[in-house]
Design an enzyme around this catalytic site. Structure first.
Site, short mmCIF file in Angstrom:
data_model
loop_
_atom_site.label_atom_id
_atom_site.label_comp_id
_atom_site.label_asym_id
_atom_site.label_seq_id
_atom_site.Cartn_x
_atom_site.Cartn_y
_atom_site.Cartn_z
N GLU A 1 0.84 -1.20 0.00
CA GLU A 1 0.00 0.00 0.00
C GLU A 1 0.87 1.25 0.00
OE1 GLU A 1 -2.79 -0.56 3.23
OE2 GLU A 1 -3.82 -2.17 2.12
N TYR B 1 -3.23 6.61 -1.53
CA TYR B 1 -3.95 5.33 -1.54
C TYR B 1 -4.07 4.61 -2.89
CZ TYR B 1 -5.51 6.43 3.27
OH TYR B 1 -5.56 6.71 4.61
N GLU C 1 -1.39 -10.09 -5.99
CA GLU C 1 -1.37 -10.84 -7.25
C GLU C 1 -0.51 -10.11 -8.28
OE1 GLU C 1 -3.96 -10.01 -5.41
OE2 GLU C 1 -5.58 -11.47 -5.53
N1 THU Z 1 -5.78 -6.89 -2.00
C1 THU Z 1 -4.89 -7.73 -2.62
O1 THU Z 1 -3.68 -7.55 -2.51
N2 THU Z 1 -5.41 -8.76 -3.32
C2 THU Z 1 -6.73 -9.09 -3.40
O2 THU Z 1 -7.06 -10.10 -4.00
C3 THU Z 1 -7.73 -8.22 -2.77
C4 THU Z 1 -7.21 -7.01 -2.11
C5 THU Z 1 -5.24 -5.80 -1.17
C6 THU Z 1 -5.37 -4.42 -1.72
C7 THU Z 1 -5.31 -3.61 -0.44
O3 THU Z 1 -3.94 -3.40 -0.10
C8 THU Z 1 -5.93 -4.47 0.61
O4 THU Z 1 -5.90 -5.79 0.07
C9 THU Z 1 -7.36 -4.10 0.96
O5 THU Z 1 -8.13 -3.95 -0.18
#
Ligand code: THU
Length: 139
Positions: A49, A53, A60
């Site tokens: 992150e 934002y 993935e």
């Molecule tokens: N996120 C992922 O890394 N992969 C997913 O399949 C769903 C969401 C992350 C994005 C963000 O950093 C956090 O999870 C919350 O959405």
């Protein structure tokens, strides 16, 4: 491309190991992903992150970047684990953008494996996660 079989447990273990390295101070939601490439190699990624934002990157996407950087061009399988830093895993289906990113290197029947807190695995075909999709063969 030769056929390789990676034990599902091994793939989930790789995803769980990298998940703890996620940089997720804003959502508190830690995700790990592991992909198997056409040579049977596993590549991993965690979500990263950002204080700005929208610049955050999914687990993935990181795993796919690692695969491409290592020379991989085919995704044979994907495993994703996610959940709060402390606490149980929750089923973490790839976001829409990541489904498309997987689509670039996968086939319709490529499987995405998800795990819940109890350890139950849900396995979904990419064509079910992203039906009627646009891909490299359209260009
Ligand atoms: N996120 C992922 O890394 N992969 C997913 O399949 C769903 C969401 C992350 C994005 C963000 O950093 C956090 O999870 C919350 O959405």
């Amino acid at each position: 491309m030769t056929h390789h079989t990676i034990a599902l447990d091994t793939l989930f273990e790789a995803a769980a190991d990298v998940r703890v390295r996620a940089h997720a101070p804003y959502s508190g939601f830690f995700v790990g992903a592991a992909v198997v490439d056409g040579e049977g190699r596993i590549h991993v990624g965690c979500n990263v992150e950002n204080a700005a934002y929208p610049e955050g990157v999914c687990a993935e996407a990181g795993a796919i970047s690692a695969m491409v950087a290592a020379g991989g061009r085919h995704i044979l399988a994907v495993a994703v684990v996610g959940g709060p830093a402390e606490g149980d895993l929750v089923v973490c289906p790839p976001c829409g953008g990541c489904r498309q990113k997987i689509r670039e290197f996968a086939r319709a029947e490529t499987t995405v494996h998800l795990k819940d807190a109890a350890g139950a695995v849900t396995s979904l075909r990419l064509e079910d996660l992203l039906p009627i999709s646009f891909g490299p063969e359209h260009l």
